[in-house]
Scaffold this motif. Structure first.
Motif, PDB file in Angstrom:
ATOM      1  N   PHE A 118      43.157 106.029  64.439  1.00  0.00           N
ATOM      2  CA  PHE A 118      42.768 106.720  63.213  1.00  0.00           C
ATOM      3  C   PHE A 118      43.099 108.205  63.303  1.00  0.00           C
ATOM      4  O   PHE A 118      43.714 108.776  62.405  1.00  0.00           O
ATOM      5  CB  PHE A 118      41.260 106.526  62.992  1.00  0.00           C
ATOM      6  N   MET A 119      42.703 108.842  64.400  1.00  0.00           N
ATOM      7  CA  MET A 119      42.898 110.280  64.547  1.00  0.00           C
ATOM      8  C   MET A 119      44.368 110.638  64.775  1.00  0.00           C
ATOM      9  O   MET A 119      44.784 111.743  64.429  1.00  0.00           O
ATOM     10  CB  MET A 119      42.041 110.813  65.696  1.00  0.00           C
ATOM     11  N   ARG A 120      45.144 109.712  65.336  1.00  0.00           N
ATOM     12  CA  ARG A 120      46.563 109.992  65.559  1.00  0.00           C
ATOM     13  C   ARG A 120      47.283 110.265  64.240  1.00  0.00           C
ATOM     14  O   ARG A 120      48.291 110.958  64.195  1.00  0.00           O
ATOM     15  CB  ARG A 120      47.222 108.809  66.280  1.00  0.00           C
ATOM     16  N   ASN A 121      46.737 109.742  63.160  1.00  0.00           N
ATOM     17  CA  ASN A 121      47.332 109.975  61.854  1.00  0.00           C
ATOM     18  C   ASN A 121      47.316 111.458  61.487  1.00  0.00           C
ATOM     19  O   ASN A 121      48.095 111.908  60.651  1.00  0.00           O
ATOM     20  CB  ASN A 121      46.578 109.163  60.796  1.00  0.00           C
ATOM     21  N   GLY A 122      46.422 112.217  62.129  1.00  0.00           N
ATOM     22  CA  GLY A 122      46.345 113.651  61.882  1.00  0.00           C
ATOM     23  C   GLY A 122      47.577 114.406  62.348  1.00  0.00           C
ATOM     24  O   GLY A 122      47.782 115.565  61.954  1.00  0.00           O
ATOM     25  N   ILE A 123      48.408 113.765  63.179  1.00  0.00           N
ATOM     26  CA  ILE A 123      49.664 114.396  63.616  1.00  0.00           C
ATOM     27  C   ILE A 123      50.516 114.733  62.397  1.00  0.00           C
ATOM     28  O   ILE A 123      51.217 115.749  62.374  1.00  0.00           O
ATOM     29  CB  ILE A 123      50.434 113.463  64.573  1.00  0.00           C
ATOM     30  N   VAL A 124      50.443 113.875  61.381  1.00  0.00           N
ATOM     31  CA  VAL A 124      51.234 114.083  60.166  1.00  0.00           C
ATOM     32  C   VAL A 124      50.895 115.416  59.523  1.00  0.00           C
ATOM     33  O   VAL A 124      51.771 116.250  59.254  1.00  0.00           O
ATOM     34  CB  VAL A 124      51.004 112.934  59.160  1.00  0.00           C
ATOM     35  N   SER A 125      49.611 115.648  59.267  1.00  0.00           N
ATOM     36  CA  SER A 125      49.186 116.871  58.581  1.00  0.00           C
ATOM     37  C   SER A 125      49.417 118.113  59.433  1.00  0.00           C
ATOM     38  O   SER A 125      49.899 119.141  58.941  1.00  0.00           O
ATOM     39  CB  SER A 125      47.713 116.774  58.177  1.00  0.00           C
ATOM     40  N   VAL A 126      49.091 118.025  60.708  1.00  0.00           N
ATOM     41  CA  VAL A 126      49.232 119.184  61.598  1.00  0.00           C
ATOM     42  C   VAL A 126      50.705 119.548  61.792  1.00  0.00           C
ATOM     43  O   VAL A 126      51.089 120.724  61.703  1.00  0.00           O
ATOM     44  CB  VAL A 126      48.566 118.913  62.965  1.00  0.00           C
ATOM     45  N   ALA A 127      51.551 118.548  62.031  1.00  0.00           N
ATOM     46  CA  ALA A 127      52.973 118.806  62.282  1.00  0.00           C
ATOM     47  C   ALA A 127      53.640 119.453  61.070  1.00  0.00           C
ATOM     48  O   ALA A 127      54.366 120.446  61.198  1.00  0.00           O
ATOM     49  CB  ALA A 127      53.688 117.507  62.645  1.00  0.00           C
TER      50      ALA A 127
END
Length: 282
Positions: free
Chosen positions: A262-271
């Motif tokens: 779930f949290m790995r999806n945050g790579i999208v927003s941060v990147a």
């Protein structure tokens, strides 16, 4: 005595990683790479408090369902660490702080606030009547980049709309995949999702299509705003992350659907946010 940790758990504060970077991205693009600290501060507070209120409302609305779902037993309201009355007070406090924060930004923001808040108010109840409830969540999260953009410039532009569409599809598709594991429970409770309406396999296909369109919209934003190569590297990282997410989870295997997934999806927003900002300087 107020259990602060319980309230933080109830609104999943760490999930701001999905919307706050895009709120900052909207501000950065609207300001040509140089948003003021004043704007970033009040945008952050407005987005965080608004999201907290929405999450608490969602948990309050779904309490009778979450209490029967073993996967939700850790939630503060389900375990009884927060009462309904406490949750309602928390929601009011967050809404007041959100309004005060919005008042510090461009004047038009206050007039648009009811429209921006509408998806948050509607979303908790959409799973009662439509399988496309995931897109309502996506639209709600997409109010973050819209708020950041309008908060700085006071204007609504075509690139801003495309950015919001990209974020809405990104979150909506991810939520559809994540929620597919609850297909049988949702059916037993008379709730809706893409998996319930069309089957888990088709829900995954629809999610994949939405993610393709999402990446195309991110790419189009870069082209329309003549952003540097680094921005497109960020979009590439986001695309790679989404491809990986689709490869490790299937309609018949949810073993990898963990908090880490779930949290790995945050790579999208941060990147994308980091590469957007850096593209103005490198």
């Amino acid at each position: 005595m107020i259990d602060i940790k319980a309230h933080i758990n109830n609104v999943a504060l760490h999930h701001t990683i999905f919307d706050l970077p895009f709120a900052f991205m909207g501000a950065v693009l609207a300001a040509g790479g140089q948003p003021t600290f004043h704007d970033l501060l009040w945008i952050a507070l407005a987005i965080t408090t608004g999201r907290a209120a929405a999450m608490a409302l969602d948990n309050l609305a779904d309490l009778k369902y979450d209490s029967q779902q073993p996967r939700m037993s850790y939630r503060a309201m389900v375990s009884g660490r927060i009462t309904k009355r406490e949750a309602k007070i928390f929601i009011v406090i967050c809404l007041v702080l959100m309004v005060l924060s919005v008042m510090q930004l461009q004047p038009i923001c206050l007039y648009l606030l009811p429209l921006a808040a509408l998806p948050f108010l509607i979303y908790p109840f959409t799973k009662r009547f439509t399988g496309w409830c995931h897109l309502f969540l996506g639209v709600a999260i997409a109010m973050a980049p819209a708020g950041g953009w309008v908060g700085v410039s006071g204007e609504i532009t075509t690139p801003m709309v495309l950015l919001c569409i990209a974020v809405a599809l990104w979150i909506g598709a991810f939520d559809a995949m994540y929620g597919a594991q609850d297909k049988e429970f949702d059916k037993s409770q008379g709730l809706h999702s893409l998996a319930v309406s069309y089957g888990a396999e088709n829900a995954f296909k629809l999610s994949a299509a939405m993610h393709v369109i999402c990446i195309a919209c991110f790419f189009a934003v870069g082209v329309m705003m003549s952003l540097g190569q680094l921005y497109f590297i960020g979009v590439g990282i986001a695309a790679g992350t989404l491809i990986y997410q689709h490869r490790i989870v299937s309609p018949t295997d949810f073993s990898q659907v963990t908090q880490r997934y779930f949290m790995r999806n945050g790579i999208v927003s941060v990147a994308i946010f980091v590469c957007t900002w850096l593209s103005f300087y490198l």
